[in-house]
Design a protein around this motif. Structure first.
Motif, PDB file in Angstrom:
ATOM      1  N   THR A  65       3.002   5.855  -1.770  1.00  0.00           N
ATOM      2  CA  THR A  65       3.572   4.810  -2.622  1.00  0.00           C
ATOM      3  C   THR A  65       2.546   4.267  -3.606  1.00  0.00           C
ATOM      4  O   THR A  65       2.754   3.202  -4.198  1.00  0.00           O
ATOM      5  CB  THR A  65       4.131   3.653  -1.763  1.00  0.00           C
ATOM      6  OG1 THR A  65       3.092   3.163  -0.897  1.00  0.00           O
ATOM      7  CG2 THR A  65       5.312   4.105  -0.930  1.00  0.00           C
ATOM      8  N   VAL A 112       7.762   9.880   1.707  1.00  0.00           N
ATOM      9  CA  VAL A 112       8.061   9.038   0.549  1.00  0.00           C
ATOM     10  C   VAL A 112       8.727   9.892  -0.522  1.00  0.00           C
ATOM     11  O   VAL A 112       8.293  11.017  -0.793  1.00  0.00           O
ATOM     12  CB  VAL A 112       6.786   8.390  -0.030  1.00  0.00           C
ATOM     13  CG1 VAL A 112       7.143   7.440  -1.176  1.00  0.00           C
ATOM     14  CG2 VAL A 112       6.004   7.655   1.051  1.00  0.00           C
ATOM     15  N   ASP A 152       3.138  -2.485  -4.363  1.00  0.00           N
ATOM     16  CA  ASP A 152       3.378  -1.946  -3.023  1.00  0.00           C
ATOM     17  C   ASP A 152       3.338  -3.073  -1.996  1.00  0.00           C
ATOM     18  O   ASP A 152       4.165  -3.153  -1.090  1.00  0.00           O
ATOM     19  CB  ASP A 152       2.308  -0.890  -2.717  1.00  0.00           C
ATOM     20  CG  ASP A 152       2.656  -0.060  -1.487  1.00  0.00           C
ATOM     21  OD1 ASP A 152       3.828  -0.048  -1.090  1.00  0.00           O
ATOM     22  OD2 ASP A 152       1.739   0.573  -0.932  1.00  0.00           O
TER      23      ASP A 152
END
Length: 201
Positions: A65, A112, A152
């Motif tokens: 991420t 992800v 994030d």
């Protein structure tokens, strides 16, 4: 006359609780773009319960991420929508961009991916074999919204708070996965809208 008939039809559909794409008006934070169709089931303190219709997306996996990994994934999807597909077809960008995180369990690794919603089900085949077409089934999704330029850390903090609020409300949800939805372009400075999604089983 046609508008009057459509309005009457939408009213009838609403009365019998059947969702209809034709009758649905996208919320303000879609900024006039196509968005997945949903119905607000109930609003709670700190979160919203929505019922989503089935939706179609293009998706690519990313390593993490981190901002750089998400940018790399986004540009792949962006160029797909701008003609780098089997039909050389330009597709209008829609909302949201969705980052999906499946937490590691046991010996597995965290997974992800990044996706862009497609309003037309007739999606061309990708030229890039790292892009795939995905379908998200309809169902119940719990949403927490927040503003600003989301990092994030912001997403993780809001997911944690959403999970705490869901437990306090006695809701059952998928513990191992969450999604972060972004609705704004980087150059949009004001009234930014971000969401984290946790799904019901």
């Amino acid at each position: 006359m046609a508008r009057t008939l459509l309005s009457a039809l939408c009213l009838l559909i609403g009365l019998v609780s059947f969702p209809s794409t034709e009758c649905w008006e996208a919320p303000w934070f879609c900024h006039g773009h196509e968005c997945p169709v949903y119905t607000v089931v109930q609003e709670y303190e700190g979160f919203e319960e929505r019922s989503y219709e089935v939706s179609h997306w293009i998706t690519t996996d990313v390593a993490s991420t981190s901002e750089s990994d998400l940018k790399d994934g986004f540009w792949k999807l962006y160029y797909f929508n701008h003609g780098q597909n089997s039909e050389n077809k330009a597709i209008a960008m829609s909302r949201p961009v969705l980052v999906s995180v499946k937490e590691a369990d046991g010996m597995g690794e965290r997974q992800v991916s990044i996706s862009v919603f497609q309003s037309d089900m007739d999606i061309p085949e990708p030229n890039d074999n790292t892009i795939r077409k995905t379908v998200i089934p309809g169902g119940t999704v719990y949403i927490r919204s927040f503003g600003g330029f989301a990092s994030d850390e912001d997403a993780l903090e809001n997911v944690q708070q959403l999970r705490e609020d869901l437990r306090a409300a006695g809701k059952v949800f998928v513990e191992s996965r969450f999604d972060a939805a972004g609705y704004d372009a980087p150059w949009d400075l004001f009234n930014r809208h971000n969401e984290v999604w946790v799904r019901a089983p």
